[in-house]
Design an enzyme around this catalytic site. Structure first.
Site, PDB file in Angstrom:
ATOM      1  N   HIS A 194      -3.318  69.170  61.738  1.00 59.27           N
ATOM      2  CA  HIS A 194      -3.030  69.910  60.511  1.00 59.27           C
ATOM      3  C   HIS A 194      -4.362  70.161  59.819  1.00 59.27           C
ATOM      4  O   HIS A 194      -5.081  69.214  59.487  1.00 59.27           O
ATOM      5  CB  HIS A 194      -2.076  69.124  59.616  1.00 59.27           C
ATOM      6  CG  HIS A 194      -0.692  69.027  60.171  1.00 59.27           C
ATOM      7  ND1 HIS A 194       0.100  67.912  60.043  1.00 59.27           N
ATOM      8  CD2 HIS A 194       0.041  69.925  60.878  1.00 59.27           C
ATOM      9  CE1 HIS A 194       1.269  68.137  60.633  1.00 59.27           C
ATOM     10  NE2 HIS A 194       1.259  69.345  61.144  1.00 59.27           N
ATOM     11  N   GLU A 204      -5.528  68.141  56.791  1.00 58.88           N
ATOM     12  CA  GLU A 204      -5.591  66.687  56.915  1.00 58.88           C
ATOM     13  C   GLU A 204      -6.890  66.357  57.636  1.00 58.88           C
ATOM     14  O   GLU A 204      -6.955  66.371  58.863  1.00 58.88           O
ATOM     15  CB  GLU A 204      -4.355  66.159  57.637  1.00 58.88           C
ATOM     16  CG  GLU A 204      -3.071  66.444  56.854  1.00 58.88           C
ATOM     17  CD  GLU A 204      -1.802  66.096  57.615  1.00 58.88           C
ATOM     18  OE1 GLU A 204      -1.891  65.403  58.655  1.00 58.88           O
ATOM     19  OE2 GLU A 204      -0.718  66.518  57.165  1.00 58.88           O
ATOM     20  N   HIS A 259      -3.686  61.833  61.512  1.00 55.47           N
ATOM     21  CA  HIS A 259      -3.160  62.660  60.427  1.00 55.47           C
ATOM     22  C   HIS A 259      -3.545  62.071  59.070  1.00 55.47           C
ATOM     23  O   HIS A 259      -4.261  61.079  58.977  1.00 55.47           O
ATOM     24  CB  HIS A 259      -1.638  62.757  60.529  1.00 55.47           C
ATOM     25  CG  HIS A 259      -1.157  63.680  61.605  1.00 55.47           C
ATOM     26  ND1 HIS A 259      -0.598  64.910  61.347  1.00 55.47           N
ATOM     27  CD2 HIS A 259      -1.153  63.543  62.956  1.00 55.47           C
ATOM     28  CE1 HIS A 259      -0.272  65.496  62.485  1.00 55.47           C
ATOM     29  NE2 HIS A 259      -0.595  64.685  63.485  1.00 55.47           N
ATOM     30  N   GLU A 288      -1.357  57.878  60.487  1.00 58.06           N
ATOM     31  CA  GLU A 288      -1.507  58.452  59.149  1.00 58.06           C
ATOM     32  C   GLU A 288      -2.533  57.589  58.424  1.00 58.06           C
ATOM     33  O   GLU A 288      -2.317  56.381  58.238  1.00 58.06           O
ATOM     34  CB  GLU A 288      -0.170  58.440  58.412  1.00 58.06           C
ATOM     35  CG  GLU A 288       0.959  59.176  59.127  1.00 58.06           C
ATOM     36  CD  GLU A 288       0.918  60.675  58.906  1.00 58.06           C
ATOM     37  OE1 GLU A 288       0.111  61.118  58.068  1.00 58.06           O
ATOM     38  OE2 GLU A 288       1.701  61.389  59.556  1.00 58.06           O
TER      39      GLU A 288
END
Length: 459
Positions: free
Chosen positions: A86, A89, A216, A308
């Protein structure tokens, strides 16, 4: 006085050996320069290559670390990190550039841990899967008003919702019978995905990756498959429902390795969410269809988790050093997890490699296959397992093996040709001819000798 001068001179020489560390955001041209800078500093153990281009024509560059760059060495596992899927990110992108510089520098100063890692592993680092989206996000900067600015690629597509959906086929096969691995792609799959996704899929199919992580931002947690729940089509797709893979305990362990080596992920409370041990099953968090980590598991031999890593998708530059220090050990430890379970060769009675031989573990409904050179890798938790190798036109062979907590057990198979072909031909990652080996279980020697439900934003 002379002793003091000698110490000063030694410190000065040491400083000259180590490149100055700069924690900053890298636009595309700067990213490319950084990759080639690392290659120029460590030319004997690195290679820069491209797996394709983005919608706007930017190269998707990968930096490889290996003692034999560009070459797969039998029984040496392939590992990959993917960042910036992404575009907005960005922490993963910067961490992977920092990791690249770190590996090079530590190798140059002969850090034994890094020497062993690079000698025994072929590491591939893709800092940015979505360079077009990053440039849009970077133009806005950390104070961007839009939460999703730059998230998608230049065609407005979310790349982590763009892989062929193989979960539905697996759930059907699990209930009614059918393959449990290397599920086939639709005939027209290349026309159904974006250029960046197509490039990554072809990359996955060209190398026999064993372990991977996708970096991410927007939360702090280690997320493992499945991302898509069994009830995804019949209920609200945002409704959580735990969907474990046949390797659920192994995936939990892999996620915990990263979480507990991380500076604060393991604490659970981060970004207003709580995840016990800092880990979560993807679908238990929320159901996601056509994601990359599920695709890795169902179409290739690769086990992938999603990391994440930051509450802020675009952290300020002054926060990057803290983030690097919080993730450095976890990034190294996770790579080291590729060396566990079992590995070996599959050969025929004439010692020819058998490509595409299927390796099955009793009690785990997920098989792997041998690669182009006849070698295979199967990540497993410590325990005792019955392992079977099968190949088209050969009698299957089963061996009992004890897997320890440290190095992988070496389990070779030597298959005898059968009079009747009963097994379907399977395509192995990387293609090419293959073979089978005399069964033997042992600890390998060194390589040179054959060795409350939390709220979540979109990931």
């Amino acid at each position: 006085m002379s002793a003091l001068f000698s110490v000063f001179l030694s410190l000065l020489l040491l400083c000259k050996l180590v490149a100055p560390v700069t924690f900053r955001h890298h636009r595309y041209d700067d990213l490319v320069r950084t990759l080639y800078k690392v290659h120029n500093q460590c030319p004997d153990i690195t290679r820069v290559y491209s797996i394709g281009r983005s919608v706007k024509g930017r190269q998707l560059y990968v930096l490889e670390f290996s003692d034999h760059p560009g070459t797969h060495e039998p029984l040496e596992p392939e590992f990959k990190y993917v960042g910036n899927m992404h575009g907005n990110e960005v922490l993963g992108r910067e961490l992977l550039l920092q990791l690249s510089e770190f590996l090079c520098e530590e190798y140059r100063i002969r850090n034994q841990r890094i020497l062993s890692l690079i000698q025994d592993t072929r590491i591939h680092i893709l800092p940015s899967m979505n360079p077009d989206g990053y440039e849009v996000a970077a133009a806005q900067g950390p104070n961007m008003p839009g939460y999703l600015v730059g998230r998608n690629n230049a065609n407005g597509v979310d790349l982590n919702r763009n892989f062929p959906d193989l979960n539905t086929y697996f759930y059907y096969n699990e209930k009614y019978g059918g393959p449990n691995h290397h599920l086939p792609l639709p005939d027209n799959w290349k026309n159904q995905v974006e250029p960046e996704t197509r490039a990554v899929i072809q990359w996955m199919r060209s190398l026999n990756f064993v372990l991977s992580a996708n970096l991410h931002g927007g939360a702090v947690v280690a997320n493992y498959p499945y991302d898509k729940s069994l009830e995804h089509r019949f209920r609200n797709p945002h409704r959580s429902s735990n969907s474990p893979t046949p390797d659920d305990m192994l995936f939990q362990k892999l996620a915990k390795v990263y979480s507990y080596a991380h500076g604060w992920m393991f604490q659970g409370w981060n970004c207003g969410d709580y995840f016990p041990d800092g880990i979560t099953n993807g679908a238990s968090w929320y159901s996601l269809s056509k994601g990359m980590q599920d695709f890795n598991y169902l179409h290739t031999n690769c086990f992938e988790i999603t990391l994440e890593l930051s509450c802020d998708k675009f952290p300020r530059q002054e926060e990057l050093q803290r983030e690097w220090l919080g993730n450095r050990e976890a990034l190294i430890q996770f790579m080291e997890q590729v060396h566990q379970g079992i590995k070996g060769m599959v050969l025929d009675e004439n010692y020819n490699n058998l490509t595409g031989a299927v390796i099955s573990v009793s009690g785990i409904n997920h098989d792997v296959t041998s690669g182009e050179h006849g070698d295979y890798f199967r990540l497993l938790l410590p325990g005792t397992y019955a392992v079977t190798a099968t190949a088209p036109g050969f009698d299957p062979q089963t061996v009992s093996v004890i897997v320890g907590p440290a190095e992988p057990a070496l389990v070779n198979f030597y298959l005898k040709r059968s009079t009747v072909q009963v097994y379907p031909v399977r395509r192995a990652p990387g293609g090419g001819p293959g073979g089978r080996v005399k069964v033997l279980a042992q600890t390998p020697r060194k390589k040179d000798s054959g060795r409350k439900r939390p709220h979540r934003g979109p990931a």
